[in-house]
Design a protein around this motif. Sequence first.
Motif, PDB file in Angstrom:
ATOM      1  N   UNK A 120       0.842  -1.194   0.000  1.00 24.28           N
ATOM      2  CA  UNK A 120       0.000   0.000   0.000  1.00 24.28           C
ATOM      3  C   UNK A 120       0.878   1.245   0.000  1.00 24.28           C
ATOM      4  N   UNK A 121       0.324   2.334  -0.495  1.00 22.12           N
ATOM      5  CA  UNK A 121       1.048   3.607  -0.493  1.00 22.12           C
ATOM      6  C   UNK A 121       0.490   4.564   0.554  1.00 22.12           C
ATOM      7  N   UNK A 122      -0.495   4.137   1.306  1.00 23.91           N
ATOM      8  CA  UNK A 122      -1.090   4.973   2.339  1.00 23.91           C
ATOM      9  C   UNK A 122      -2.046   6.017   1.788  1.00 23.91           C
ATOM     10  N   UNK A 123      -2.532   5.781   0.589  1.00 28.45           N
ATOM     11  CA  UNK A 123      -3.473   6.723  -0.022  1.00 28.45           C
ATOM     12  C   UNK A 123      -4.876   6.188   0.211  1.00 28.45           C
ATOM     13  N   UNK A 124      -5.579   6.816   1.134  1.00 26.93           N
ATOM     14  CA  UNK A 124      -6.971   6.461   1.395  1.00 26.93           C
ATOM     15  C   UNK A 124      -7.652   7.662   2.046  1.00 26.93           C
ATOM     16  N   UNK A 125      -8.949   7.643   1.956  1.00 28.07           N
ATOM     17  CA  UNK A 125      -9.728   8.739   2.529  1.00 28.07           C
ATOM     18  C   UNK A 125     -10.106   8.365   3.957  1.00 28.07           C
ATOM     19  N   UNK A 126      -9.792   9.243   4.881  1.00 31.54           N
ATOM     20  CA  UNK A 126     -10.083   8.997   6.284  1.00 31.54           C
ATOM     21  C   UNK A 126     -11.450   9.595   6.601  1.00 31.54           C
ATOM     22  N   UNK A 127     -12.467   8.752   6.678  1.00 39.35           N
ATOM     23  CA  UNK A 127     -13.837   9.221   6.915  1.00 39.35           C
ATOM     24  C   UNK A 127     -14.261   9.081   8.369  1.00 39.35           C
ATOM     25  N   UNK A 128     -13.310   8.806   9.263  1.00 39.71           N
ATOM     26  CA  UNK A 128     -13.657   8.630  10.667  1.00 39.71           C
ATOM     27  C   UNK A 128     -14.133   9.947  11.256  1.00 39.71           C
ATOM     28  N   UNK A 129     -15.212   9.895  12.016  1.00 44.52           N
ATOM     29  CA  UNK A 129     -15.783  11.103  12.614  1.00 44.52           C
ATOM     30  C   UNK A 129     -15.301  11.285  14.047  1.00 44.52           C
ATOM     31  N   UNK A 130     -14.964  10.192  14.709  1.00 45.92           N
ATOM     32  CA  UNK A 130     -14.434  10.274  16.070  1.00 45.92           C
ATOM     33  C   UNK A 130     -12.965  10.700  15.989  1.00 45.92           C
TER      34      UNK A 130
END
Length: 114
Positions: A87-97
């Motif tokens: 993985x390259x660490x490219x992701x969307x962080x959708x965490x609300x907490x």
Amino acid sequence: MIIKFIDALPLKLKKGVKFGYVKNQTLYFVLTHPVYKMEFEYNKADIKSLLKNFKIANVEDIAFFVTNVIEKKEEKKEEKPLYIERSYGIFENKAKDEKIFKKFEKIREIIKNS
């Protein structure tokens, strides 16, 4: 010639021999553990008869002792990772907490640094 003689010994004896050498018409076996010394004492007559068949130059007797020198273990080489990060660490962080959001960001940093 001594190595061939050690290889001709029965397996239960051969495993305990560190090395052998000749000095003053005596073949010395350096053993790895005191238990093997007892085995050699018990099988001394068999070893001598085997020695007569081998006819190593000027050897008339055998002796054995346990070395008290501790062998150095090989130093550990640089540890290689068990796997290659794909993985390259490219992701969307959708965490609300907020705590969970920070944990995902730490994971992203670990992935990017590996």
